[in-house]
Design a protein around this motif. Structure first.
Motif, PDB file in Angstrom:
ATOM      1  N   THR A 205       0.845  -1.191   0.000  1.00  0.00           N
ATOM      2  CA  THR A 205       0.000   0.000   0.000  1.00  0.00           C
ATOM      3  C   THR A 205       0.880   1.241   0.000  1.00  0.00           C
ATOM      4  OG1 THR A 205      -0.139  -0.040   2.424  1.00  0.00           O
ATOM      5  CG2 THR A 205      -1.894  -1.154   1.181  1.00  0.00           C
ATOM      6  N   LEU A 206       0.490   2.239  -0.780  1.00  0.00           N
ATOM      7  CA  LEU A 206       1.239   3.483  -0.887  1.00  0.00           C
ATOM      8  C   LEU A 206       0.316   4.645  -0.589  1.00  0.00           C
ATOM      9  CD1 LEU A 206       2.273   1.569  -3.580  1.00  0.00           C
ATOM     10  CD2 LEU A 206       3.996   3.364  -3.539  1.00  0.00           C
ATOM     11  N   SER A 207       0.803   5.604   0.181  1.00  0.00           N
ATOM     12  CA  SER A 207       0.008   6.772   0.538  1.00  0.00           C
ATOM     13  C   SER A 207       0.620   8.025  -0.071  1.00  0.00           C
ATOM     14  CB  SER A 207      -0.077   6.921   2.061  1.00  0.00           C
ATOM     15  OG  SER A 207       1.215   7.056   2.618  1.00  0.00           O
ATOM     16  N   GLN A 208      -0.129   9.106  -0.007  1.00  0.00           N
ATOM     17  CA  GLN A 208       0.260  10.335  -0.677  1.00  0.00           C
ATOM     18  C   GLN A 208       1.478  10.993  -0.043  1.00  0.00           C
ATOM     19  OE1 GLN A 208      -3.109  12.784  -1.451  1.00  0.00           O
ATOM     20  NE2 GLN A 208      -1.909  14.607  -1.940  1.00  0.00           N
ATOM     21  N   ASP A 209       1.750  10.731   1.226  1.00  0.00           N
ATOM     22  CA  ASP A 209       2.919  11.318   1.873  1.00  0.00           C
ATOM     23  C   ASP A 209       4.207  10.565   1.579  1.00  0.00           C
ATOM     24  OD1 ASP A 209       2.297   9.060   3.227  1.00  0.00           O
ATOM     25  OD2 ASP A 209       2.349   9.940   5.233  1.00  0.00           O
ATOM     26  N   GLY A 210       4.164   9.589   0.634  1.00  0.00           N
ATOM     27  CA  GLY A 210       5.375   8.881   0.243  1.00  0.00           C
ATOM     28  C   GLY A 210       5.728   7.718   1.135  1.00  0.00           C
ATOM     29  N   ALA A 211       4.756   7.045   1.724  1.00  0.00           N
ATOM     30  CA  ALA A 211       5.004   5.896   2.591  1.00  0.00           C
ATOM     31  C   ALA A 211       4.563   4.619   1.883  1.00  0.00           C
ATOM     32  CB  ALA A 211       4.275   6.051   3.910  1.00  0.00           C
ATOM     33  N   LEU A 212       5.353   3.561   2.041  1.00  0.00           N
ATOM     34  CA  LEU A 212       5.041   2.251   1.477  1.00  0.00           C
ATOM     35  C   LEU A 212       5.005   1.240   2.610  1.00  0.00           C
ATOM     36  CD1 LEU A 212       4.829   0.058  -0.794  1.00  0.00           C
ATOM     37  CD2 LEU A 212       7.328   0.046  -0.820  1.00  0.00           C
ATOM     38  N   CYS A 213       3.868   0.540   2.751  1.00  0.00           N
ATOM     39  CA  CYS A 213       3.724  -0.504   3.753  1.00  0.00           C
ATOM     40  C   CYS A 213       3.669  -1.860   3.060  1.00  0.00           C
ATOM     41  CB  CYS A 213       2.453  -0.300   4.586  1.00  0.00           C
ATOM     42  SG  CYS A 213       2.533   1.099   5.718  1.00  0.00           S
ATOM     43  N   VAL A 214       4.419  -2.810   3.625  1.00  0.00           N
ATOM     44  CA  VAL A 214       4.452  -4.175   3.109  1.00  0.00           C
ATOM     45  C   VAL A 214       3.677  -5.050   4.093  1.00  0.00           C
ATOM     46  CG1 VAL A 214       5.915  -6.082   2.368  1.00  0.00           C
ATOM     47  CG2 VAL A 214       6.708  -3.723   2.085  1.00  0.00           C
ATOM     48  N   TRP A 215       2.618  -5.709   3.578  1.00  0.00           N
ATOM     49  CA  TRP A 215       1.748  -6.523   4.409  1.00  0.00           C
ATOM     50  C   TRP A 215       1.868  -7.984   3.988  1.00  0.00           C
ATOM     51  CZ3 TRP A 215      -0.747  -3.737   8.181  1.00  0.00           C
ATOM     52  CH2 TRP A 215      -0.865  -2.372   7.977  1.00  0.00           C
ATOM     53  N   ARG A 216       2.005  -8.852   5.005  1.00  0.00           N
ATOM     54  CA  ARG A 216       2.087 -10.297   4.740  1.00  0.00           C
ATOM     55  C   ARG A 216       0.822 -10.962   5.256  1.00  0.00           C
ATOM     56  NH1 ARG A 216       7.241 -13.772   6.484  1.00  0.00           N
ATOM     57  NH2 ARG A 216       7.980 -12.885   4.507  1.00  0.00           N
ATOM     58  N   CYS A 217       0.280 -11.867   4.449  1.00  0.00           N
ATOM     59  CA  CYS A 217      -0.914 -12.621   4.822  1.00  0.00           C
ATOM     60  C   CYS A 217      -0.498 -14.031   5.228  1.00  0.00           C
ATOM     61  CB  CYS A 217      -1.897 -12.664   3.647  1.00  0.00           C
ATOM     62  SG  CYS A 217      -3.440 -13.512   4.019  1.00  0.00           S
ATOM     63  N   ASP A 218      -1.104 -14.531   6.313  1.00  0.00           N
ATOM     64  CA  ASP A 218      -0.741 -15.858   6.808  1.00  0.00           C
ATOM     65  C   ASP A 218      -1.459 -16.976   6.058  1.00  0.00           C
ATOM     66  OD1 ASP A 218      -3.266 -15.378   7.647  1.00  0.00           O
ATOM     67  OD2 ASP A 218      -2.975 -16.023   9.728  1.00  0.00           O
ATOM     68  N   THR A 219      -2.309 -16.636   5.106  1.00  0.00           N
ATOM     69  CA  THR A 219      -3.085 -17.643   4.371  1.00  0.00           C
ATOM     70  C   THR A 219      -2.789 -17.529   2.887  1.00  0.00           C
ATOM     71  OG1 THR A 219      -4.833 -17.438   6.027  1.00  0.00           O
ATOM     72  CG2 THR A 219      -5.398 -18.553   3.954  1.00  0.00           C
ATOM     73  N   PRO A 220      -2.448 -18.626   2.228  1.00  0.00           N
ATOM     74  CA  PRO A 220      -2.290 -18.568   0.768  1.00  0.00           C
ATOM     75  C   PRO A 220      -3.648 -18.470   0.097  1.00  0.00           C
ATOM     76  CG  PRO A 220      -2.005 -20.810   1.542  1.00  0.00           C
ATOM     77  CD  PRO A 220      -2.149 -19.964   2.778  1.00  0.00           C
ATOM     78  N   PRO A 221      -3.697 -18.102  -1.184  1.00  0.00           N
ATOM     79  CA  PRO A 221      -4.998 -18.014  -1.879  1.00  0.00           C
ATOM     80  C   PRO A 221      -5.751 -19.335  -1.900  1.00  0.00           C
ATOM     81  CG  PRO A 221      -3.296 -16.899  -3.143  1.00  0.00           C
ATOM     82  CD  PRO A 221      -2.598 -17.604  -2.022  1.00  0.00           C
ATOM     83  N   GLU A 222      -5.007 -20.453  -1.888  1.00  0.00           N
ATOM     84  CA  GLU A 222      -5.687 -21.750  -1.886  1.00  0.00           C
ATOM     85  C   GLU A 222      -6.341 -22.057  -0.555  1.00  0.00           C
ATOM     86  OE1 GLU A 222      -2.456 -21.385  -2.519  1.00  0.00           O
ATOM     87  OE2 GLU A 222      -2.486 -21.348  -4.732  1.00  0.00           O
TER      88      GLU A 222
END
Length: 913
Positions: A205-222
């Motif tokens: 996710t990227l916001s207008q103030d120039g920040a990037l957040c990296v999010w990890r999900c504990d569940t695969p799509p399957e």
């Protein structure tokens, strides 16, 4: 002359607002331009505008995964379902609100629209014909503020929506048991973009103030589980099951109720933030405005309001490089399928760039005029159009490709007039900076600069048929200045007008100059007789435009009282007049308190142009309509509506009483004006709500020109440079047809080798495929005999057909033989009808010149390859025959030669032409 003109292309503007898209093959860019959409073919170097228009400026474009369909949504919420294959509108829909973004799922079955603070998922239209192409599936709630962006997972199971409330929401496209919705925070500004990782639920996710957040999900799509049906669906399923299965389900339900709540939560999808990065650590960059992510190569491209863009590799956030393309805000970014090309759109400059980041080179770099275009002119062969604008730039456009290939920036103020010389290689322009400049299209330079003895502002420019005399009219000193093109010296200053000179035009046949002025006169100056005034034509109102007929035997003048008067320049006698007030039909502005009917009293035609055959005149002005009048009959032949864009001013016809309140007009209250109108920064204010004002550009036609070929005409408008051409594909236009002319009889004449009769009957029936079949059936050694037996009336029609065939046919030599024999045999007879035959000959010259340019480049390339191969072989021949090829350099040189010959521009089989 037929008037089946249709909109064919939009030049002069390449990007306005909205999102850019690459086609599925990655070779074309789809760019919204005002209320139209233009497709830029990067592989074939062509641009083409789709023949459709929305009611307001285009807000967003959604492209299907197979590249066949596109959903175009304007600022008013109206949507068009467009087939990019047949270039037509399939369905109209209204979303009942302002739509920010639209995105198809990767499998093409659904699409999501963000509207307000909700996201709506629709079933995508299929290939079968349907009554309602858009069927609403679900509506997703969650964000508290407006939604801004959408992204889908690769398997189309989930999608993410960003919002202005600084949160990102992950929704399930199906009824998943362990994922209904998930809200992600962590930002302190508006979410600009969100992207899923490839084959994963991990999110950036990227916001207008120039920040990037990296999010990890504990569940695969399957790991997503479908939710068990409830209600009447569950009862139907339970009735179909056996008793044993029901007992087993009851036992499982009891066990589930007995389990603790913590165990229940173990199966839910959870997100955790791995890292947070910042683009503007040093404070060198301002707001982040646009972003794009390529999932296969993990390439992230971010654009900022200062015109800088970054390339990062995720998830490590490694900076690849950082560049600046301009000093304006980057409004949109798109990546093609392979991730090699990046498209940037800058709405402030109207700029579109396609950048190849690996080689750091431009694939496409186009920019329209910053301000409205004022004037245009066609080259004598119709291949090029030159435009001048209030921004001081002069641009030359190729009519075939639709691209601008040279821009002259020598003028320091607005350009008021442009024209070509008779050779077509020199452009002469006038400007408000007090100079008249001549530009060379061979070397692309300003080789002459004409000035007046004292500073003055030039409002118009004209060049005589020989190209040796340059004239310009002054706006403040009421004089006409004459210069010599060869020496650049001022020859004379023509005085006599008592008001600003508004228009100049040279007689195409004689050296006579006509000057129109606001003093209600048109003066004719004889260049061959010491520049004296030969005649003064008195008018009833201020003269705004003047033009000669192509044969020089008639003069047309547009005046301030909406009239067009026609004059005989030899005898100074008025031959006719046209009242155009009712045909102009100007629109009502937002702040006007009167209807369009009453506001039209002060409007008039401001530009005039004769058709190529001189029988009609084209007129336009402060209106959205362009009119074609028949000169002899003085009647309206056809009227063209150049725009239906309600985002422009002066488009409405009636007064909207709902906007009139006791405190004034609601149009004075600027609500969300940063999106609807252009922004003008006010002097002395740095920031805040009063730092800029907003306005709607007013629709107008500033200049009109017919192509010398007669097959198209162009107009400089608020929308851009609009080109209208003859639509001859579906036009059935027989000539002297009777019951004895049928395709069966034409083919029977061909079998009898009666080629002349077959050609005459084919042209009377006037079907293109049949004409092509008949002409190509004539043996090449009999072309001279057949062409000499053609009547004079049919020679012009054959020449027009040959000119149009050159653009699509591959039989160049055969058609060139036809052209040569026709002109040699009938050349003397055609001189007596030069006025009618000239457009066909110029159209023929344009088509042949285009092939000459293409073939000459191909031949030059092949000649260089052959010379290189001969040079390498000669070096090898100097060695003794017994001496082996032992060195690696010689082997590499021979390999390079073979590679160069194989990769040359040949005939498709690797052989040189």
């Amino acid at each position: 002359m037929k008037f089946a003109y249709r909109f064919s292309n939009l030049l002069g503007t390449v990007y306005r607002c909205g999102n850019l898209n690459f086609t599925c093959d990655g070779n074309s860019v789809i760019s919204p331009v005002g209320n139209r959409v233009t497709v830029f073919d990067l592989k074939n170097n062509k641009s083409n505008t789709l023949p459709l228009a929305t009611r307001y400026n285009v807000r967003c474009v959604g492209l299907s995964p197979d590249g066949r369909l596109a959903i175009i949504v304007d600022e008013g919420g109206d949507a068009l379902l467009v087939s990019l294959v047949c270039r037509s509108v399939l369905h109209h829909f209204h979303f009942k609100g302002s739509v920010h973004s639209v995105s198809f799922s990767p499998d093409g079955r659904k699409f999501v629209v963000t509207k307000g603070n909700i996201a709506q998922m629709y079933h995508a239209p299929g290939r079968k014909r349907e009554f309602n192409a858009f069927v609403l599936d679900k509506t997703y709630f969650g964000p508290y503020d407006e939604t801004t962006c959408i992204d889908w997972t690769d398997d189309s199971r989930c999608f993410a929506v960003g919002s202005k409330d600084m949160s990102t929401w992950v929704f399930g496209a199906e009824r998943w048991d362990n994922l209904v919705y998930y809200a992600l925070g962590g930002h302190k500004d508006v979410i600009v973009a969100c992207f899923f990782e490839s084959s994963s639920l991990d999110l950036y996710t990227l916001s207008q103030d120039g920040a990037l957040c990296v999010w990890r999900c504990d569940t695969p799509p399957e790991g997503l589980r479908l939710k068990a049906p409830a209600g009447w669906k569950a009862e139907l399923l339970q009735g179909a099951r056996d008793e044993d299965e029901e007992e087993a389900e009851e036992e499982n339900a009891v066990r589930a109720k007995a389990a603790p709540a913590a165990a229940e939560q173990q199966g839910k999808v959870k997100y955790s933030r791995l890292a947070k990065y910042f683009f503007n650590k040093e404070g060198d960059f301002n707001n982040l405005t646009a972003a794009a992510f390529h999932k296969k190569t993990h390439l992230l491209v971010t654009g900022f309001a200062s015109g800088i863009f970054h390339l990062h590799e995720l998830p490590e956030f490694n900076l690849i490089h950082s560049l600046s393309i301009s000093d304006q805000r980057i409004a949109s970014i798109a990546l093609n399928g392979s991730g090699d090309w990046i498209a940037f759109g800058c709405s402030g400059l109207g700029q579109l760039l396609v950048w190849e980041w690996q080689s750091e080179s431009y694939v496409l770099k186009q920019q329209g005029h910053f301000n409205s275009m004022v004037s245009l002119a066609y080259s004598p062969d119709g291949q090029y159009i030159v435009t001048g604008s209030d921004d001081g730039k002069v641009k030359v456009w190729n009519t075939l490709s639709g691209f601008c290939f040279v821009t002259f920036t020598e003028h320091s103020s607005g350009v008021t007039g442009v024209t070509f010389t008779a050779t077509g290689y020199v452009i002469v322009t006038s400007s408000m900076d007090g100079t008249v400049r001549a530009f060379d299209l061979h070397r692309y330079r300003n080789f002459r600069t004409f000035t007046s003895p004292r500073p003055t502002q030039f409002s118009c420019v004209a060049v005589d048929c020989s190209g040796e005399v340059v004239s310009a009219g002054a706006q403040d000193s009421f004089e006409v200045f004459i210069w010599s093109m060869q020496t650049g010296r001022l020859l004379d200053v023509l005085s006599g007008h008592e008001g600003p000179v508004s228009s100049l035009c040279f007689n195409p046949v004689r050296s006579v100059l006509a000057s129109a002025s606001w003093d209600r006169t048109v003066r004719l100056w004889d260049m061959a007789d010491s520049w004296r005034t030969t005649e003064t034509l008195g008018l009833t109102s201020d003269a705004l435009a003047v033009t000669f007929r192509p044969d020089g035997a008639e003069l047309a003048v547009a005046t301030l009282n909406s009239q067009i008067t026609f004059w005989d320049p030899e005898n100074a006698v008025q031959t006719g007049s046209i009242e155009g007030r009712h045909d102009l039909k100007t629109g009502r502005k937002e702040l006007d308190k009167v209807t369009a009917k009453h506001s039209a009293k002060g409007k008039a035609f401001t530009t005039l142009c004769y058709s190529a055959d001189g029988q009609s005149v084209l007129a336009g002005g402060m209106s959205k309509f362009v009119c074609i009048y028949h000169v002899k009959e003085q009647i309206l032949r056809k009227k063209f509506e150049i725009s239906c864009n309600l985002s422009l001013d002066a488009m409405e016809e009636f007064l909207n009483r709902r906007k009139m309140t006791e405190f004034g007009n609601l149009a004075l209250i600027e609500q969300d004006a940063g999106v609807d109108g252009a922004v003008i920064p006010l002097p002395g204010v740095k920031k805040g709500d009063m730092s800029s004002r907003h306005f709607k550009p007013e629709i107008r036609v500033t200049s009109l020109r017919f192509s010398p070929t007669g097959h198209c005409w162009a107009a400089t408008t608020t929308e851009g440079l609009l080109v209208y051409s003859l639509d001859t594909q579906m036009l059935f236009d027989p000539f002297e047809l009777d019951t004895g002319v049928t395709p069966v009889r034409i083919r029977a004449a061909l079998r009898q080798q009666d080629y002349t009769r077959a050609i005459l009957m084919a042209f009377r029936l006037n079907e293109r495929k049949l004409l092509q079949e008949v002409l190509e059936s004539v043996p090449w050694d009999e072309v001279e005999v057949v062409s000499s037996s053609l009547p004079e009336l049919y020679v012009e029609k054959v020449l027009e057909f040959l000119a149009s065939s050159f653009e699509v046919s591959r039989h160049l030599e055969f058609y060139l033989i036809w052209t040569q024999k026709l002109l040699l045999v009938h050349g003397q007879k055609l001189k007596s009808r030069v006025g009618k035959v000239l457009p066909a000959v110029q159209f023929l010259q344009k088509s042949i010149q285009r092939h000459l340019d293409d073939v000459s480049k191909l031949c030059d390339w092949n000649c260089y390859n052959i010379q290189y191969a001969l040079a390498v072989s000669k070096q090898r021949g100097l060695k003794r025959p017994s001496e082996p090829l032992g060195s690696d350099e010689e082997a590499d040189a021979s390999d390079d030669t073979l590679h160069l010959l194989g990769a040359g521009q040949g005939d498709g089989d690797g052989q040189l032409v």
